[in-house]
Scaffold this motif. Structure first.
Motif, PDB file in Angstrom:
ATOM      1  N   GLY A 110       0.875   5.448  -0.853  1.00 52.80           N
ATOM      2  CA  GLY A 110       0.060   6.533  -0.402  1.00 52.80           C
ATOM      3  C   GLY A 110       1.197   7.805   0.392  1.00 52.80           C
TER       4      GLY A 110
ATOM      5  N   GLU B   6      -4.821   7.378  -3.201  1.00 51.10           N
ATOM      6  CA  GLU B   6      -4.838   8.912  -3.328  1.00 51.10           C
ATOM      7  C   GLU B   6      -5.984   9.473  -3.639  1.00 51.10           C
TER       8      GLU B   6
ATOM      9  N   ARG C 116       5.943  12.326  -4.796  1.00 50.23           N
ATOM     10  CA  ARG C 116       4.950  11.422  -6.389  1.00 50.23           C
ATOM     11  C   ARG C 116       5.553  10.898  -7.869  1.00 50.23           C
TER      12      ARG C 116
ATOM     13  N   ILE D 154      -1.197  -1.332  -4.559  1.00 55.70           N
ATOM     14  CA  ILE D 154      -2.241  -0.517  -4.328  1.00 55.70           C
ATOM     15  C   ILE D 154      -2.564   0.665  -3.774  1.00 55.70           C
ATOM     16  N   ARG D 155      -2.575   2.180  -4.159  1.00 52.06           N
ATOM     17  CA  ARG D 155      -2.413   3.189  -3.939  1.00 52.06           C
ATOM     18  C   ARG D 155      -3.606   3.998  -3.645  1.00 52.06           C
TER      19      ARG D 155
ATOM     20  N   SER E 117      -2.042  10.963   3.723  1.00 52.18           N
ATOM     21  CA  SER E 117      -3.062  10.532   2.141  1.00 52.18           C
ATOM     22  C   SER E 117      -3.729   9.338   3.537  1.00 52.18           C
TER      23      SER E 117
ATOM     24  N   TYR F 267      -3.499  -0.862  -8.701  1.00 55.57           N
ATOM     25  CA  TYR F 267      -4.779  -0.826  -7.866  1.00 55.57           C
ATOM     26  C   TYR F 267      -5.104   0.974  -7.383  1.00 55.57           C
ATOM     27  N   THR F 268      -6.188   1.985  -7.437  1.00 50.87           N
ATOM     28  CA  THR F 268      -6.071   2.559  -7.161  1.00 50.87           C
ATOM     29  C   THR F 268      -7.611   3.226  -6.114  1.00 50.87           C
TER      30      THR F 268
ATOM     31  N   THR G  30      -9.156   5.715  -3.473  1.00 49.64           N
ATOM     32  CA  THR G  30      -9.467   6.993  -2.694  1.00 49.64           C
ATOM     33  C   THR G  30      -9.995   7.063  -1.298  1.00 49.64           C
TER      34      THR G  30
ATOM     35  N   HIS H 160       1.493   1.258  -9.521  1.00 47.60           N
ATOM     36  CA  HIS H 160       0.647   0.041  -9.161  1.00 47.60           C
ATOM     37  C   HIS H 160      -0.950  -0.263  -9.610  1.00 47.60           C
TER      38      HIS H 160
ATOM     39  N   ARG I 180       1.330  -1.318  -0.045  1.00 49.75           N
ATOM     40  CA  ARG I 180      -0.114  -0.046  -0.155  1.00 49.75           C
ATOM     41  C   ARG I 180       0.256   1.032  -0.006  1.00 49.75           C
TER      42      ARG I 180
END
Length: 132
Positions: free
Chosen positions: A7, A78, A104, A75-76, A11, A112-113, A115, A110, A5
């Motif tokens: 970020g 964002e 950044r 997995i990001r 985040s 998957y993103t 939010t 990645h 993971r």
């Protein structure tokens, strides 16, 4: 399964980690935060890789930019830039825009993103089920 993971600071990575740890269905998951290695000089950072490789079973590696973990799913987390900056301002008292921009640019690719920190448990659950 190796999950990462990533970020930016602010985040919501820590919030997401707390959500995962609070749910019993993730008790099989080992958590690895590379911030615990921040004291190491850069040339000794290979110790991080060695320690990750020693972990057996499903693992979630947490970092800002990610690192090379063979066959890991990234997995990001964002969030919109204004939200990120406001969180940093409230948490740290300042925002270093140049540093955030640098991080950044350094993020690994990645798959998957998400939010929202709240989305992480569902995605991790699905990925763990698919990996079995």
């Amino acid at each position: 399964n190796r999950l990462q993971r990533i970020g930016l600071p602010g985040s919501g990575k820590t919030t997401a980690l707390q959500l995962l740890r609070s749910e019993s269905k993730f008790s099989c998951l080992s958590f690895f935060d590379i911030r615990s290695y921040a004291h190491l000089p850069f040339k000794k950072q290979h110790k991080i890789q060695q320690d990750i490789n020693l972990i057996s079973g499903p693992t979630l590696v947490e970092s800002a930019c990610g690192l090379y973990v063979p066959k890991s799913i990234v997995i990001r987390l964002e969030v919109p830039t204004p939200t990120l900056y406001e969180r940093l301002r409230l948490r740290d008292g300042f925002v270093d825009c140049d540093y955030i921009s640098f991080l950044r640019e350094q993020m690994i690719p990645h798959q998957y993103t998400i939010t929202s920190s709240g989305d992480l448990p569902l995605l991790v659950k699905l990925l763990l089920e698919l990996g079995d």
